[in-house]
Design an enzyme around this catalytic site. Structure first.
Site, PDB file in Angstrom:
ATOM      1  N   GLU A   1       0.824  -1.222   0.000  1.00  0.00           N
ATOM      2  CA  GLU A   1       0.000   0.000   0.000  1.00  0.00           C
ATOM      3  C   GLU A   1       0.853   1.264   0.000  1.00  0.00           C
ATOM      4  O   GLU A   1       1.740   1.415   0.847  1.00  0.00           O
ATOM      5  CB  GLU A   1      -0.917  -0.006   1.245  1.00  0.00           C
ATOM      6  CG  GLU A   1      -1.866   1.167   1.275  1.00  0.00           C
ATOM      7  CD  GLU A   1      -2.919   1.060   2.394  1.00  0.00           C
ATOM      8  OE1 GLU A   1      -3.335  -0.068   2.732  1.00  0.00           O
ATOM      9  OE2 GLU A   1      -3.300   2.112   2.914  1.00  0.00           O
TER      10      GLU A   1
ATOM     11  N   ASP B   1       4.243 -14.284  12.022  1.00  0.00           N
ATOM     12  CA  ASP B   1       2.897 -14.728  11.653  1.00  0.00           C
ATOM     13  C   ASP B   1       1.919 -13.560  11.831  1.00  0.00           C
ATOM     14  O   ASP B   1       1.457 -13.283  12.936  1.00  0.00           O
ATOM     15  CB  ASP B   1       2.530 -15.910  12.576  1.00  0.00           C
ATOM     16  CG  ASP B   1       1.147 -16.472  12.303  1.00  0.00           C
ATOM     17  OD1 ASP B   1       0.357 -15.820  11.583  1.00  0.00           O
ATOM     18  OD2 ASP B   1       0.845 -17.563  12.828  1.00  0.00           O
TER      19      ASP B   1
HETATM   20  C1  MEV Z   1      -5.995   3.024   5.042  1.00  0.00           C
HETATM   21  O1  MEV Z   1      -5.229   1.894   4.683  1.00  0.00           O
HETATM   22  C2  MEV Z   1      -5.912   3.285   6.538  1.00  0.00           C
HETATM   23  C3  MEV Z   1      -6.792   4.427   7.043  1.00  0.00           C
HETATM   24  O2  MEV Z   1      -8.143   4.177   6.666  1.00  0.00           O
HETATM   25  C4  MEV Z   1      -6.653   4.442   8.562  1.00  0.00           C
HETATM   26  C5  MEV Z   1      -7.623   5.367   9.248  1.00  0.00           C
HETATM   27  O3  MEV Z   1      -8.690   5.677   8.697  1.00  0.00           O
HETATM   28  O4  MEV Z   1      -7.287   5.765  10.396  1.00  0.00           O
HETATM   29  C6  MEV Z   1      -6.397   5.739   6.440  1.00  0.00           C
END
Ligand code: MEV
Length: 425
Positions: free
Chosen positions: A81, A281
């Site tokens: 990501e 894990d």
């Molecule tokens: C996205 O991978 C993670 C978020 O949704 C976390 C959050 O909303 O605190 C941005």
């Protein structure tokens, strides 16, 4: 280890970054060479799981600026990501002026469960087990002499009674086992299986399941960081408005499970990236985290955000962290070995403390963005680059195409392909 503040790191190419990371950790690039190929040969993979047809890779980045318990550390993060590595690194930088992350861990105690069925009297069986506790613990202790030698072993035994259930009453024994620097599943599962006949002889019942619990609530790691209010200000946002916005975002997660799930997912973006990079894990860590977040009977945020007497932002994160630095993939996987080497961790607790600090930094990155400009701006740049690469762009074409798509507010594969054709003419 030199500093983890490597300015201009992002401008280097991957080879140069690897050399610089190695140099700063007093290693040679060869120590980290496994990362260039993903590290896992087909031969080794064949011995890890069944029906192997290949290996699967993920990008591996380095989290910068981390100062954990006064020690600089470069953090390997395996994740697909965008924005996670950059976000965590930026927040780790903001935390440095107040000493970075302060983290602590409980003893590395795991829980093994034994379900005992067919008992005419649950109370009597429970008391008999407590009467034989010393000998049961001594037997459990003798099962793993290596663990014992390193200071681990059986610590305690508890009996939980379930009076009424769909299958009638039964008891569950919790064997508390200090697993030192291992993740612990093998040691605990073995101990539970071996103790079963003794438990049956003591209780007259039948031992059914014998397995570790992933709700590792006796193996807890806590991290804390403080961000000076003036360092929170950016663009048109004052430090105070960013701080209060982050606190309001946290309170939302504290009271609402729908938001808590998303906020905790953001924490796990940072946590899992290091857990995966070190061959641990991550399903066990995920299971433990979410079960722990529900421990009050209502699912809530794993972290807290508030302010101190100076008005600075203070964040904390507390969660189970059953990770190991010996055994399993942590040793078999060359990329995982390189990850542990880079961080120079000597104990599983030290690794756990780094991981929870990364989770807290990642949580802060998400809340800061959400409480101000939203997360899409940062995400879009990398997303546009990914789309450009998927359309076949290489080299400086990637930047050109992604910049055009962002300007046009159209990030789509067909647009990237048409831009590539146009620019290649
Ligand atoms: C996205 O991978 C993670 C978020 O949704 C976390 C959050 O909303 O605190 C941005």
């Amino acid at each position: 280890m030199g500093t983890s503040r490597l300015s201009g790191f992002y401008k280097l190419n991957a080879d140069e970054r690897l050399s610089q990371a190695a140099e700063n950790a007093n290693l040679t690039p060869d120590d980290l060479a496994a990362w260039k190929t993903g590290g896992l040969e087909l031969d080794a993979a064949e011995h890890m799981i069944e029906n192997v047809v290949g290996v699967h890779s993920l990008p591996l980045g380095i989290g910068l600026n981390f100062l954990v318990n006064g020690r600089d550390v470069l953090v390997p993060m395996a994740i697909e990501e965008p924005s996670v590595v950059a976000g965590a690194s930026f927040m780790a930088k903001l935390a440095r002026s107040s000493g970075g992350f302060q983290a602590t861990s409980s003893s590395p105690e795991m829980i093994g469960q034994m379900q005992v069925l067919d008992l005419p009297n649950l109370q009597e069986a429970s008391l008999k087990l407590y009467e034989h506790k010393a000998e049961l613990l001594a037997s459990a202790d003798s099962i793993d002499p290596v663990l014992k030698k390193f200071g681990g072993g059986a610590r305690d035994l508890e009996v939980h009674i379930f009076e009424d259930s769909a299958i009638g009453g039964f008891i569950v024994i919790h064997l508390i086992y200090d697993v030192r620097d291992a993740m612990g599943a093998n040691a605990v599962n073995t101990a539970c299986e071996r103790l079963a006949p003794q438990v049956e002889a003591i209780t007259g019942g039948r031992v059914h399941l014998r397995i570790l619990s992933n709700l590792a609530d006796r193996r807890i790691t806590r991290a804390r960081c403080t961000i000076p209010i003036q360092d929170l200000a950016f663009d048109q946002y004052t430090g105070e408005s960013v701080r209060d916005g982050i606190i309001a975002a946290y309170v939302f997660a504290a009271v609402d499970p729908y938001r808590a799930a998303t906020q905790n997912k953001g924490i796990m973006n940072g946590v899992d990236a290091v857990v995966i990079a070190t061959g641990n894990d991550w399903r066990a860590i995920e299971a433990g985290a979410h079960a722990y977040a529900s421990r009050s009977g209502r699912y809530t945020s794993l972290s807290t955000w508030g302010k101190n007497a100076n008005g600075d932002l203070v964040g904390t994160l507390e969660m189970p962290m059953a990770v190991g630095i010996i055994g399993g993939a942590t040793r078999v996987h060359p990329a995982a070995r390189a990850a542990l080497k880079l961080m120079g961790v000597k104990t599983a607790s030290e690794l756990a403390e780094i991981i929870v600090s990364v989770g807290l930094a990642q949580n802060l990155a998400a809340l800061r963005a959400l409480a101000t400009e939203g997360i899409q701006r940062g995400h879009m740049t990398l997303h546009a680059r990914q789309v450009a690469v998927a359309a076949g762009a290489r080299g400086d074409m990637i930047e050109k195409i992604s910049a055009r798509m962002i300007a046009e507010k159209t990030i789509r594969i067909d647009r990237a392909e048409s831009l590539l054709k146009e620019l290649m003419k």
